[in-house]
Design a protein around this motif. Structure first.
Motif, short mmCIF file in Angstrom:
data_model
loop_
_atom_site.label_atom_id
_atom_site.label_comp_id
_atom_site.label_asym_id
_atom_site.label_seq_id
_atom_site.Cartn_x
_atom_site.Cartn_y
_atom_site.Cartn_z
N ARG A 173 39.19 51.56 47.13
CA ARG A 173 40.82 51.14 47.89
C ARG A 173 41.25 51.52 49.19
O ARG A 173 42.26 50.60 49.65
N TYR A 187 30.21 38.42 51.41
CA TYR A 187 30.84 37.27 52.36
C TYR A 187 31.65 38.91 52.89
O TYR A 187 31.71 39.70 51.93
N TYR A 245 35.10 39.53 55.11
CA TYR A 245 36.10 39.51 55.54
C TYR A 245 37.01 40.71 56.55
O TYR A 245 36.63 41.57 55.41
N GLN A 278 40.42 41.55 57.66
CA GLN A 278 42.01 41.17 57.64
C GLN A 278 42.99 41.93 58.42
O GLN A 278 43.26 43.04 57.35
N LEU A 284 42.13 35.75 58.59
CA LEU A 284 40.50 36.60 57.79
C LEU A 284 39.76 36.36 58.71
O LEU A 284 39.82 34.56 59.45
N GLN A 301 41.97 45.88 56.96
CA GLN A 301 41.74 45.59 55.56
C GLN A 301 40.00 44.88 55.46
O GLN A 301 40.42 44.01 56.14
N LEU A 339 37.33 42.31 53.43
CA LEU A 339 37.48 42.09 51.86
C LEU A 339 36.11 41.09 51.08
O LEU A 339 35.59 40.53 52.36
N GLU A 344 34.11 27.97 45.08
CA GLU A 344 35.57 28.83 45.07
C GLU A 344 35.12 30.14 45.39
O GLU A 344 33.78 29.84 45.33
N LEU A 345 35.73 30.89 45.82
CA LEU A 345 35.42 31.83 46.23
C LEU A 345 35.83 33.42 45.21
O LEU A 345 37.49 32.94 45.02
N PHE A 376 37.51 37.47 45.09
CA PHE A 376 37.66 37.94 46.19
C PHE A 376 37.64 39.34 45.63
O PHE A 376 38.28 39.13 44.01
N GLY A 377 37.06 40.66 46.29
CA GLY A 377 37.39 41.38 45.58
C GLY A 377 38.95 42.46 45.97
O GLY A 377 39.72 41.43 46.39
N GLU A 378 39.45 43.41 45.70
CA GLU A 378 40.78 43.74 45.99
C GLU A 378 41.50 44.25 47.43
O GLU A 378 41.82 44.16 47.48
N ARG A 397 41.09 49.02 51.94
CA ARG A 397 41.46 49.79 53.85
C ARG A 397 41.85 50.85 53.82
O ARG A 397 41.31 51.09 53.83
N GLN A 411 39.64 24.42 50.07
CA GLN A 411 40.54 24.95 49.28
C GLN A 411 42.09 25.79 49.57
O GLN A 411 42.08 25.68 50.75
N TYR A 464 44.43 29.70 48.60
CA TYR A 464 44.07 30.31 48.33
C TYR A 464 45.75 30.87 48.11
O TYR A 464 45.92 30.91 49.12
N ARG A 515 46.56 42.81 48.18
CA ARG A 515 45.25 42.17 47.16
C ARG A 515 44.39 41.75 48.02
O ARG A 515 44.38 41.11 48.98
N GLY A 516 43.27 40.58 47.18
CA GLY A 516 42.62 39.91 47.90
C GLY A 516 42.78 38.16 47.67
O GLY A 516 44.15 38.60 46.69
N LEU A 517 42.33 37.66 47.85
CA LEU A 517 43.24 36.38 47.58
C LEU A 517 41.87 35.27 46.05
O LEU A 517 41.65 35.97 46.10
N HIS A 557 41.51 31.94 44.15
CA HIS A 557 41.85 30.50 44.54
C HIS A 557 42.94 29.96 43.43
O HIS A 557 42.97 30.54 42.13
N LEU A 612 40.73 23.34 44.50
CA LEU A 612 39.64 22.95 45.42
C LEU A 612 39.74 21.63 45.98
O LEU A 612 40.45 21.01 44.60
#
Lengths: 116, 111
Positions: A9, A33, A35, A37, A43, A88, A90, A104-105, A107-109, A112, B33, B35, B41-43, B45, B48
């Motif tokens: 993390r 993916y 990303y 940020q 992103l 960061q 992602l 829908e994507l 995401f992990g947390e 950093r 979409q 988010y 933190r992460g994003l 969803h 959509l």
């Protein structure tokens, strides 16, 4: 809750070190993916994968590399970290909707990274 | 350049008020979409909407899509302090397999 996990993390390392950011998902998604940020910013897609043995560069040039040997695993590697890599990172995964686009994507947390 | 652009960049409202965020994009899309991202933190969803849909609801969220203007809006009704976060729109192009994000709107809901 999404079944996608990133480690570490938080990571603080010195310039020139090699680092690997891990990303794993248990949803069986083919698309994954990475990303990048900066805090409070948008992103930028740096890498993506359609499936095993498939990797593509994203819209933002990055000195990092990725691999996709297994469906569930999509690690990102920096061979020689520099302060400009501080950001960061992602990881995300998604299904494909009817073979024509992404849905829908998940995401992990995030990881950093701070490079001193 | 990024596909989506959100407006406003930041929005500060009182608890109970409605919050509206807008998103514009440049190319034809298959879906759009929204988010949410809490700080550090992460994003996550939220919703959509497909290109052939004009409006969609989910709880306190209402999303509209105008493909002729290449724009979308996210309305959060009866906002709560816990809604404080950044909100991003993202587009998936027809025939494409990349999801592109905008710069986000930072929402602050004061208790």
């Amino acid at each position: 809750e999404a079944d996608i996990y990133q480690t570490p993390r938080y990571l603080v390392i010195g310039t020139g070190k090699k680092i690997t950011l891990e990303c794993s998902q248990t949803m069986g998604h083919d698309k994954m993916y990475w990303y990048q940020q900066d805090p409070g910013m948008e992103l930028h897609l740096i890498h993506y994968s359609y499936g095993v043995n498939s990797t593509e560069k994203g819209d933002l040039s990055s000195e990092s590399t990725v691999s996709r040997i297994r469906t569930e695993h999509f690690p990102l590697t920096l061979e020689s970290a520099r302060p400009s890599h501080t950001s960061q990172y992602l990881c995300a995964s998604s299904e494909v909707l009817a073979g024509v686009s992404t849905g829908e994507l998940f995401f992990g947390e995030g990881s950093r990274l701070t490079v001193l | 350049s990024q596909q989506g652009e959100e407006d406003p960049q930041a929005l500060s409202i009182q608890e109970g008020e409605n919050a509206t965020m807008n998103c514009s994009y440049k190319t034809s899309i298959n879906n759009l979409q929204w988010y949410r991202q809490n700080s550090g933190r992460g994003l996550v969803h939220l919703i959509l909407i497909r290109s052939n849909e004009r409006e969609k609801h989910s709880g306190r969220l209402r999303v509209t899509l105008d493909t002729s203007k290449k724009s979308s809006s996210l309305l959060i009704t009866a906002s709560r302090a816990a809604d404080t976060a950044s909100y991003f729109c993202a587009t998936a192009r027809t025939g494409g397999f990349k999801t592109i994000f905008g710069a986000g709107t930072r929402l602050f809901v004061k208790a």
